[in-house]
Design a protein around this motif. Structure first.
Motif, PDB file in Angstrom:
ATOM      1  N   PHE A   5     -32.838   5.466 -47.799  1.00  0.00           N
ATOM      2  CA  PHE A   5     -32.933   4.305 -46.912  1.00  0.00           C
ATOM      3  C   PHE A   5     -32.939   3.011 -47.707  1.00  0.00           C
ATOM      4  N   VAL A   6     -32.425   1.951 -47.052  1.00  0.00           N
ATOM      5  CA  VAL A   6     -32.627   0.578 -47.498  1.00  0.00           C
ATOM      6  C   VAL A   6     -33.274  -0.173 -46.337  1.00  0.00           C
ATOM      7  N   ARG A   9     -43.749   1.616 -46.849  1.00  0.00           N
ATOM      8  CA  ARG A   9     -44.586   2.765 -47.213  1.00  0.00           C
ATOM      9  C   ARG A   9     -44.234   3.982 -46.353  1.00  0.00           C
ATOM     10  N   TRP A  10     -44.071   3.765 -45.043  1.00  0.00           N
ATOM     11  CA  TRP A  10     -43.717   4.854 -44.132  1.00  0.00           C
ATOM     12  C   TRP A  10     -42.388   5.483 -44.523  1.00  0.00           C
ATOM     13  N   LEU A  11     -41.376   4.676 -44.771  1.00  0.00           N
ATOM     14  CA  LEU A  11     -40.070   5.206 -45.168  1.00  0.00           C
ATOM     15  C   LEU A  11     -40.170   6.026 -46.448  1.00  0.00           C
ATOM     16  N   ILE A  15     -45.541   1.863 -52.238  1.00  0.00           N
ATOM     17  CA  ILE A  15     -44.093   1.840 -52.432  1.00  0.00           C
ATOM     18  C   ILE A  15     -43.787   2.262 -53.878  1.00  0.00           C
ATOM     19  N   PRO A  16     -42.863   3.198 -54.079  1.00  0.00           N
ATOM     20  CA  PRO A  16     -42.552   3.645 -55.449  1.00  0.00           C
ATOM     21  C   PRO A  16     -42.149   2.477 -56.342  1.00  0.00           C
ATOM     22  N   ASP A  42     -43.924   8.557 -36.098  1.00  0.00           N
ATOM     23  CA  ASP A  42     -43.642   9.984 -36.257  1.00  0.00           C
ATOM     24  C   ASP A  42     -42.408  10.386 -35.452  1.00  0.00           C
ATOM     25  N   ALA A  43     -42.321   9.913 -34.223  1.00  0.00           N
ATOM     26  CA  ALA A  43     -41.166  10.250 -33.384  1.00  0.00           C
ATOM     27  C   ALA A  43     -39.890   9.603 -33.910  1.00  0.00           C
ATOM     28  N   ILE A  44     -40.005   8.397 -34.440  1.00  0.00           N
ATOM     29  CA  ILE A  44     -38.834   7.723 -35.005  1.00  0.00           C
ATOM     30  C   ILE A  44     -38.350   8.460 -36.250  1.00  0.00           C
ATOM     31  N   LYS A  45     -39.283   8.918 -37.082  1.00  0.00           N
ATOM     32  CA  LYS A  45     -38.921   9.718 -38.252  1.00  0.00           C
ATOM     33  C   LYS A  45     -38.142  10.955 -37.831  1.00  0.00           C
TER      34      LYS A  45
END
Length: 263
Positions: free
Chosen positions: A3-4, A20-22, A93-94, A215-218
């Motif tokens: 992702f970006v 963070r979620w992504l 975030i990494p 969660d649902a969007i993921k």
């Protein structure tokens, strides 16, 4: 999945919380952080005057003042609580995530940055309409989490306009793929939640329909990545574009709102 994230520098709920979620379920390949200059703001003002007229634009300014005086503190409280919850739930975030600072998501340097990073998805959480050279860079597509149910509430502040139109069933978020139009691309899902129209501002509501449904969007992005998702049909439905909130519309709605919200 790679992702970006394209977002603004003054919205930590997105540029940190969503990032963070992504990164928790995918490879966050890059973040485009937009720091708008005065020319971008001036352009947006001209567009709003063209859409709403002089009197309408005054109505917009009056709402901005009303919001600052009577509503903004509630949004600050929600944003602080929400970002703290996201920090507890998702890792940092990494450090190898590539960051690109820009004044416009449509700039040549942004396009070059996107071209330099292989990615399956881009998520656009920005106020600008993206040029085709930007939104085509993602292998699968660039997606928006649009605050409003499309096609009825396209463009800006769909949750606000559904609220003041007493169209409560259409308060929600639309996950759609960006195309050349304004929120006219293929729709992959609608996401809603409970809300309190008198206690929660339109900004909080449009944030909650995203962040309460992560969660649902993921799961939906995984489905799209696997080639299993089918766009939803919208044939025969009304399509409308909307702009910035008007104080007159808000006051009329609030004065007439005497029952609890539909959910």
């Amino acid at each position: 999945m790679k992702f970006v994230l394209i977002c603004h520098d003054d919205e930590p709920l997105t540029n940190e919380g969503m990032a963070r979620w992504l990164a928790s379920f995918s490879e966050l390949a890059g973040i485009v952080i937009i720091s708008e200059n005065s020319s971008r703001i001036t352009k947006r003002i001209k567009m709003e005057v063209k859409r709403s007229g002089i009197l309408g634009f005054v109505d917009v300014l009056m709402f901005r003042l009303y919001y600052k005086l009577f509503m903004a503190k509630r949004d600050v409280k929600y944003n602080l609580e929400a970002i703290n919850e996201l920090r507890l739930k998702y890792p940092e975030i990494p450090i190898d995530t590539k960051i690109h600072q820009t004044q416009s998501p449509n700039s040549d340097d942004t396009i070059a940055f996107l071209q330099s990073i292989p990615h399956d998805f881009a998520i656009a959480r920005c106020k600008s309409i993206l040029k085709e050279d930007v939104f085509i860079q993602a292998e699968i597509g660039t997606f928006v989490m649009h605050p409003g149910i499309c096609p009825e509430y396209r463009n800006a502040h769909g949750c606000f306009w559904a609220m003041v139109n007493e169209d409560y069933d259409n308060i929600g978020m639309t996950l759609l793929k960006v195309d050349k139009g304004i929120d006219t691309g293929p729709i992959y899902g609608y996401f809603k939640n409970d809300f309190d129209l008198l206690q929660e501002t339109h900004n909080t509501i449009q944030a909650k329909v995203v962040f309460d449904n992560l969660d649902a969007i993921k799961d939906k992005f995984i489905e799209i990545y696997q080639g299993l998702a089918v766009p939803l049909g919208v044939e025969g439905r009304h399509s409308g574009t909307w702009g910035q909130p008007w104080l007159s519309k808000y006051i009329l709605w609030k004065n007439s709102y005497v029952k609890g919200p539909s959910k």
